[in-house]
Design a protein around this motif. Structure first.
Motif, PDB file in Angstrom:
ATOM      1  N   LEU A 178       0.840  -1.193   0.000  1.00 54.10           N
ATOM      2  CA  LEU A 178       0.000   0.000   0.000  1.00 54.10           C
ATOM      3  C   LEU A 178       0.877   1.246   0.000  1.00 54.10           C
ATOM      4  O   LEU A 178       1.714   1.427   0.880  1.00 54.10           O
ATOM      5  N   LEU A 179       0.659   2.095  -1.014  1.00 52.53           N
ATOM      6  CA  LEU A 179       1.325   3.386  -1.085  1.00 52.53           C
ATOM      7  C   LEU A 179       0.280   4.477  -0.992  1.00 52.53           C
ATOM      8  O   LEU A 179      -0.876   4.279  -1.382  1.00 52.53           O
ATOM      9  N   VAL A 180       0.688   5.617  -0.466  1.00 54.73           N
ATOM     10  CA  VAL A 180      -0.179   6.788  -0.442  1.00 54.73           C
ATOM     11  C   VAL A 180       0.412   7.843  -1.366  1.00 54.73           C
ATOM     12  O   VAL A 180       1.635   7.926  -1.537  1.00 54.73           O
ATOM     13  N   GLU A 181      -0.474   8.613  -1.966  1.00 57.90           N
ATOM     14  CA  GLU A 181      -0.044   9.736  -2.797  1.00 57.90           C
ATOM     15  C   GLU A 181      -0.213  10.996  -1.965  1.00 57.90           C
ATOM     16  O   GLU A 181      -1.322  11.331  -1.544  1.00 57.90           O
ATOM     17  N   LYS A 182       0.889  11.672  -1.707  1.00 58.68           N
ATOM     18  CA  LYS A 182       0.880  12.872  -0.858  1.00 58.68           C
ATOM     19  C   LYS A 182       0.669  14.118  -1.723  1.00 58.68           C
ATOM     20  O   LYS A 182       1.316  14.281  -2.757  1.00 58.68           O
ATOM     21  N   THR A 183      -0.242  14.977  -1.303  1.00 62.45           N
ATOM     22  CA  THR A 183      -0.584  16.163  -2.087  1.00 62.45           C
ATOM     23  C   THR A 183       0.539  17.191  -2.127  1.00 62.45           C
ATOM     24  O   THR A 183       0.604  17.987  -3.050  1.00 62.45           O
ATOM     25  N   TYR A 184       1.430  17.168  -1.159  1.00 60.42           N
ATOM     26  CA  TYR A 184       2.476  18.177  -1.075  1.00 60.42           C
ATOM     27  C   TYR A 184       3.781  17.761  -1.755  1.00 60.42           C
ATOM     28  O   TYR A 184       4.786  18.461  -1.676  1.00 60.42           O
ATOM     29  N   ARG A 185       3.762  16.626  -2.472  1.00 60.92           N
ATOM     30  CA  ARG A 185       4.948  16.153  -3.189  1.00 60.92           C
ATOM     31  C   ARG A 185       4.634  16.062  -4.683  1.00 60.92           C
ATOM     32  O   ARG A 185       3.477  15.983  -5.083  1.00 60.92           O
ATOM     33  N   THR A 186       5.683  16.026  -5.505  1.00 62.63           N
ATOM     34  CA  THR A 186       5.496  15.935  -6.956  1.00 62.63           C
ATOM     35  C   THR A 186       6.361  14.813  -7.523  1.00 62.63           C
ATOM     36  O   THR A 186       7.266  14.317  -6.856  1.00 62.63           O
ATOM     37  N   GLY A 187       6.085  14.441  -8.766  1.00 63.44           N
ATOM     38  CA  GLY A 187       6.870  13.417  -9.457  1.00 63.44           C
ATOM     39  C   GLY A 187       6.860  12.102  -8.702  1.00 63.44           C
ATOM     40  O   GLY A 187       5.873  11.723  -8.081  1.00 63.44           O
ATOM     41  N   ARG A 188       7.974  11.390  -8.765  1.00 62.70           N
ATOM     42  CA  ARG A 188       8.070  10.098  -8.091  1.00 62.70           C
ATOM     43  C   ARG A 188       8.193  10.247  -6.583  1.00 62.70           C
ATOM     44  O   ARG A 188       8.149   9.267  -5.863  1.00 62.70           O
TER      45      ARG A 188
END
Length: 163
Positions: A29-39
């Motif tokens: 399980l991975l989360v996508e963080k709104t405050y990061r970009t790209g990989r």
């Protein structure tokens, strides 16, 4: 050699507790963080400890905040020493085994910092996360099968230059 202030005024360091959560097929399980970009935007569930907070408690608190799941961190799988880099302080990211859940489990996004969730096969890591994160996750998966904690330090330079 130590100086007189090493124990009374140590350098600031960051501590984080991260959760390795798998589904019944072994996807992570991975989360996508709104405050990061790209990989950099995808990573393990979890985050920084508050002052005086143990990494396991930070892992549990951040897992609940980011997914709605109340999981108990188990075995320490990986300790990853990260040197200072730009604005990021030196620190340690500790990955805990947080078990296996059903892929159909409903995850909630109570934290505004989470854009999405993604179940990811280990072979897909290189295309989705930063090289140091793929290295960390693979080390945690290795620790699961070997039963031995893996210590990492720095970034996988050779992997970054081959991309």
């Amino acid at each position: 050699m130590h100086n007189d202030s090493d124990f009374t005024d140590p350098p600031p360091r960051r501590l984080a507790g991260l959760a390795l959560i798998r589904n019944e097929r072994g996807a992570v399980l991975l989360v996508e963080k709104t405050y990061r970009t790209g990989r950099e935007r995808f990573g393990l569930v979890g985050g920084s400890a508050q002052p005086g907070e143990p990494a396991a408690i930070a892992c549990q608190r951040e897992t609940r905040k980011e997914t709605g799941l109340l999981l108990v961190p188990g075995q320490v799988l990986t300790i990853h020493h990260m040197p200072a880099n730009g604005d990021a302080r030196e620190g340690h990211n500790i990955v805990f085994d947080c078990g296996t859940i059903n892929a159909a489990t409903r995850l909630t996004r109570p934290a505004a910092e989470i854009a999405d969730f993604r179940w990811t096969e280990p072979e897909e890591l290189d295309d989705l996360v930063a090289p140091y994160q793929a290295w960390r996750i693979r080390a945690a998966l290795t620790a699961l099968t070997s039963g031995r904690t893996v210590y990492l330090s720095g970034h996988p330079i050779a992997q970054e230059t081959n991309r």
